[in-house]
Write an enzyme that holds these catalytic residues in place. Structure first.
Site, PDB file in Angstrom:
ATOM      1  N   LYS A  88    -108.217 -12.243 -45.789  1.00 33.37           N
ATOM      2  CA  LYS A  88    -108.909 -12.894 -44.674  1.00 33.37           C
ATOM      3  C   LYS A  88    -108.172 -12.646 -43.355  1.00 33.37           C
ATOM      4  CE  LYS A  88    -108.592 -17.031 -46.334  1.00 33.37           C
ATOM      5  NZ  LYS A  88    -108.754 -18.490 -46.437  1.00 33.37           N
ATOM      6  N   ARG A  92    -114.931 -29.142 -49.084  1.00 34.22           N
ATOM      7  CA  ARG A  92    -115.408 -28.090 -48.187  1.00 34.22           C
ATOM      8  C   ARG A  92    -116.599 -27.437 -48.871  1.00 34.22           C
ATOM      9  NH1 ARG A  92    -110.885 -23.895 -46.130  1.00 34.22           N
ATOM     10  NH2 ARG A  92    -111.269 -23.046 -48.217  1.00 34.22           N
ATOM     11  N   HIS A  97    -110.619 -24.343 -55.295  1.00 32.01           N
ATOM     12  CA  HIS A  97    -109.529 -24.135 -54.335  1.00 32.01           C
ATOM     13  C   HIS A  97    -108.754 -25.441 -54.171  1.00 32.01           C
ATOM     14  CE1 HIS A  97    -107.329 -22.229 -51.148  1.00 32.01           C
ATOM     15  NE2 HIS A  97    -107.688 -23.145 -50.255  1.00 32.01           N
ATOM     16  N   ARG A 103    -104.963 -15.971 -57.095  1.00 33.10           N
ATOM     17  CA  ARG A 103    -105.609 -15.589 -55.840  1.00 33.10           C
ATOM     18  C   ARG A 103    -104.680 -15.887 -54.649  1.00 33.10           C
ATOM     19  NH1 ARG A 103    -109.509 -19.082 -56.309  1.00 33.10           N
ATOM     20  NH2 ARG A 103    -108.778 -20.392 -54.594  1.00 33.10           N
ATOM     21  N   TYR A 106     -96.490 -19.138 -12.922  1.00 38.95           N
ATOM     22  CA  TYR A 106     -97.581 -19.937 -12.382  1.00 38.95           C
ATOM     23  C   TYR A 106     -97.209 -21.416 -12.325  1.00 38.95           C
ATOM     24  CZ  TYR A 106    -100.807 -15.984 -12.963  1.00 38.95           C
ATOM     25  OH  TYR A 106    -101.438 -14.771 -12.873  1.00 38.95           O
ATOM     26  N   CYS A 138     -97.872 -16.072 -19.190  1.00 36.33           N
ATOM     27  CA  CYS A 138     -99.052 -15.505 -18.530  1.00 36.33           C
ATOM     28  C   CYS A 138     -99.911 -14.767 -19.562  1.00 36.33           C
ATOM     29  CB  CYS A 138     -98.623 -14.539 -17.427  1.00 36.33           C
ATOM     30  SG  CYS A 138     -97.351 -15.187 -16.320  1.00 36.33           S
ATOM     31  N   MET A 139    -101.061 -14.267 -19.127  1.00 36.35           N
ATOM     32  CA  MET A 139    -101.926 -13.531 -20.044  1.00 36.35           C
ATOM     33  C   MET A 139    -101.222 -12.300 -20.602  1.00 36.35           C
ATOM     34  SD  MET A 139    -105.683 -11.799 -19.432  1.00 36.35           S
ATOM     35  CE  MET A 139    -106.598 -13.333 -19.503  1.00 36.35           C
ATOM     36  N   ASP A 140    -100.463 -11.590 -19.750  1.00 37.05           N
ATOM     37  CA  ASP A 140     -99.864 -10.319 -20.157  1.00 37.05           C
ATOM     38  C   ASP A 140     -98.346 -10.304 -20.104  1.00 37.05           C
ATOM     39  OD1 ASP A 140    -102.527  -9.110 -20.249  1.00 37.05           O
ATOM     40  OD2 ASP A 140    -102.449  -9.245 -18.064  1.00 37.05           O
TER      41      ASP A 140
END
Length: 816
Positions: free
Chosen positions: A482, A580, A609, A665, A709, A755-757
């Site tokens: 997954k 679930r 599960h 599993r 920032y 920051c983003m980058d």
């Protein structure tokens, strides 16, 4: 011929400090390879600064240092400084060549340069002492280094010119004659001809003074070609000559090299008999279609040096030409692929591979594309797609014999010499016959991950973890993939796990299953999550097993199965306490009874599960297990029990043997992370993922400087702040924030808002940090470690989210 200090001064160098030595035995460009008596060149490249390695070179015995800034302590070495060491080196080499005045023959073009250079040098050596550049030293740096071994008595100098450096190389080392090999355009020959150089070129180059090849229009051509396992026989015709020759080099590349050598030899008056004798004694260079004996009698064609697409085409052409019982091709992704879209080129290579071999093992970024094309070109060819060199060795047919030819070809980054080494016959030591065998190569990273922030994946660790879990459980294993294999890459994890003994794969969605099928993975795949009825037909076409727990989906699957003409295989899910997805225990038997009325559906498994198997208290898990066992007892008594039962996730696989049933599993544990403190990993299991970047800039700030920032962090003292090119768009969480990274083996706090980058790191207490320094975000650096579990604690989450949160724009790099 020694390097003289006076020559370096003449070329523009200045001596700093005392003169301890005025002659040097050779150049050294890598401190790990430095030999006593050499002069070490401290070069600054885009990845490293050679000045950092001066102490190591001195410790190895360097007697000279050529650098931009002198070291603090040069010991007993003579230090020469200049603004640009590489430019000085080029001037020095050009001056040496002009003083010694050998006749220069340049070899340039596309493919086969090294083979042609060696053949030409062998022929000319029968006429007069001949120098040739060595290995792949054909650039503005490598060729000057090679010329340190040019001697006074050398009358010929056969120099290999890299095509991308042709104009400056031709200016520094003017050739009288040039050989242009195949795989280049006419512009190369035109440029050389304008310089007054006599040009001998492979057929197809119209601006040459003379061409060689197999076509009738060639001035020097090969006829009556007969390919053998140990070389080629042919008759060379041209310029009044008819010369039978035997070349101990494989395939068409050997013929081309021999023809180039014949043409050059005749130009300089070498006797035909001497030419024939020289060519009969040729030996292919390491890693360039070199024939080697295998341990089982097979012939190995080692093309592991650094195959381009053109070189790989030639290698496959050679494989197809050799008479043999079975042809096996091991192909890594070639170098110099188009930057925008390599698909057409990889498709062409895959199709050629399928026409040239009966058995293919394909590795690397382009492997899946090549495999798809190969299957279309030849549906009967055997194909294995792998991701590591260990997997290549495991995928090779064990029954190899003296009727087999094994081609191993790929770019340098694939490190395919590691595949060839264990295949060699006794008495053929790898360090003598293969490329990149020096100890220094054990720590060299080849290639570019795409940006200075990347994830490194250890697929051997995943394979070892799967084996450990499989042996521990004693039943078949389904590996959970997954979230793109928990951020590791589902397809590559699937291949590693299947090779390690996993029998089945599990994904969350039909799309994840579709992606695996597109990668050529044919193993059984279970979709664990909800699949809506409208996806039923596609699931059956893709041969995906679905989780089933409701009648509407059952009816849709039944109808789609009848339409497709194949059954829908399902795993019925029971909710024993997760609350679930799934049927309640009381609903299971009636549901399975109803499925018997739907012949399009085949219930192959039943599963549940566990919600709390990682907790210290075993009671909740034991209660769920008891409910599940009761369901199984009722189904068995009613004759409704499906053939396979599975329940154990990673924690249950590690802690509760009673949950193993017919299959386990595990998910997280396969990636080398413990599900929790109460469920430790087995001995020897280890993480497979590490996360890196590098320092982009370092600045000194006074006390009171706001950082990033919002100015939420203000320096309390004069501080050195490093900026690293990784941010929340890569998975470096902003809030709660990622806290620390490792630089120079020490922990460094992230300061200010992420920051983003980018992120900023306080390195005030870590001396010497500068641009380019390695930064470890997850993993080990020296003795320091930042693990996923620790990071999860910072972020108030679980290790699963940390791994799957590393976003797709971060390139994944796989160890060879």
């Amino acid at each position: 011929m020694d390097i003289q200090l006076a020559e370096l001064i003449e070329a523009g160098g200045t001596v700093i400090g005392p003169i301890h030595a005025d002659t040097f035995t050779d150049w050294s460009y890598d401190s790990r390879l430095t030999v006593a008596g050499e002069c070490f060149i401290a070069l600054r490249t885009t990845r490293a600064d050679g000045h950092d390695y001066i102490p190591a070179a001195l410790a190895a015995g360097a007697r000279g240092i050529l650098c931009t800034r002198p070291p603090h302590d040069a010991g007993t070495a003579t230090v020469v400084v200049c603004p640009d060491p590489q430019a000085l080196l080029l001037r020095w080499a050009s001056n040496r060549l002009q003083r010694l005045q050998p006749t220069v023959i340049a070899v340039t073009g596309g493919i086969g340069k090294t083979l042609a250079r060696r053949a030409i040098a062998a022929v000319l050596a029968t006429h007069a002492p001949t120098f040739q550049s060595r290995r792949n030293f054909n650039s503005l740096l490598g060729l000057p280094i090679a010329l340190a071994r040019l001697e006074r008595d050398h009358q010929y100098a056969v120099l290999e010119f890299a095509g991308e450096h042709l104009p400056p190389l031709a200016a520094a080392f003017p050739p009288r004659l040039a050989v242009v090999t195949a795989g280049t355009d006419d512009a190369t020959a035109r440029f050389l001809a304008r310089q007054g150089v006599t040009v001998i070129a492979a057929e197809g180059v119209s601006s040459a003074h003379l061409t060689f090849g197999t076509g009738s229009g060639c001035a020097i051509r090969a006829t009556a070609i007969s390919y053998r396992r140990d070389g080629v026989d042919c008759v060379v015709i041209g310029q009044g000559l008819e010369l039978p020759i035997t070349i101990p080099l494989p395939g068409p590349p050997g013929v081309a090299a021999a023809l180039a050598a014949v043409a050059v030899g005749l130009h300089y008056g070498v006797r035909p008999a001497a030419i024939r004798q020289a060519l009969a004694g040729l030996d292919a260079p390491a890693g360039r279609l070199r024939p080697l004996p295998g341990a089982n009698g097979e012939l190995i064609l080692d093309d592991s040096f650094n195959a381009t697409p053109e070189a790989m085409r030639a290698a496959l052409q050679t494989l197809a030409a050799i008479p043999t019982g079975r042809r096996i091709a091991v192909l890594g992704t070639p170098t110099e692929l188009p930057a925008v879209d390599a698909t057409p080129l990889l498709t062409e290579l895959g199709m050629q591979a399928a026409r040239s071999a009966e058995y293919l093992v394909l590795k690397g970024m382009g492997a899946a594309t090549m495999a798809q094309a190969a299957r279309l070109a030849n549906p009967t060819v055997t194909i294995h797609v792998v991701d590591t060199n260990e997997a290549i060795r495991a995928a090779l047919p064990p029954s190899r014999n003296d009727q087999d030819v094994v081609l191993v070809s790929g770019g340098a980054g694939e490190r395919l010499e590691q595949v060839v080494a264990p295949l060699l016959a006794p008495g053929w030591p790898p360090e003598q016959y293969l490329v990149r065998q020096e100890p220094a190569w054990r720590s060299v990273r080849i290639g570019d991950p795409g940006r200075p922030t990347w994830v490194h994946l250890d697929l051997t660790a995943i394979a070892d973890n799967v084996r450990a879990l499989r042996n521990h459980a004693g039943v078949p294993l389904m590996v959970v993939l997954k979230g793109d294999g928990y951020g590791h890459g589902a397809a590559r994890v699937a291949r590693a796990a299947l090779q390690a003994g996993a029998e089945m794969l599990a994904v969350a969605t039909l799309g994840e299953g579709r992606a695996l099928r597109a990668q050529g993975i044919a193993a059984p795949i279970l979709v664990l999550g909800y699949t809506p009825p409208w996806q039923a037909a596609e699931a059956i076409r893709l041969d995906l097993m679905l989780t089933l727990f409701d009648d509407d989906t059952a009816q849709a699957l039944h109808a789609a199965a009848l339409e497709c003409g194949r059954p829908a295989r399902v795993h019925v899910k029971v909710d024993t306490g997760m609350a679930r997805l799934g049927l309640s225990p009381a609903e299971v038997a009636p549901f399975l009874s109803r499925l018997r009325e739907l012949p399009g559906i085949e219930p192959v498994a039943l599963y549940t599960h566990f919600a709390r198997a990682d907790e210290a208290d075993p009671t909740p898990t034991e209660q769920q297990l008891a409910r599940f066992q009761a369901v199984l007892a009722d189904l068995t008594a009613a004759g409704l029990r499906p053939p396979c039962v599975h329940a154990a996730n990673s924690a249950a696989t590690l802690r509760f043997p009673a949950t193993h049933f017919d299959m386990v599993r595990p998910g997280l544990a396969c990636y080398g992370l413990a599900p929790g403190a109460a469920a430790p990993l087995l001995p020897g299991m280890r993480p497979a993922l590490s996360f890196y970047t590098e320092v982009a800039q370092v600045k000194d700030h006074p006390a009171g400087t706001p950082i990033s920032y919002g100015g939420t962090f203000v320096t309390a003292r004069p501080s050195r702040i490093a900026t690293i090119p990784v941010g929340y768009a890569d998975g470096l969480r902003r809030s709660p924030p990622w806290r620390e990274v490792l630089i120079r083996g020490q922990r460094a706090p992230i300061v200010g808002r992420i920051c983003m980058d980018y992120a900023m790191v306080d390195v005030t207490d870590i001396p010497g940090v500068r641009r380019g320094d390695a930064v470890t975000i997850i993993g080990r650096q020296g003795d320091a470690v930042i693990g996923v579990d620790e990071i999860a604690g910072w972020l108030g989450t679980i290790s699963y989210e940390v791994l799957t949160g590393i976003l797709p724009r971060v390139p994944r790099e796989i160890g060879p």
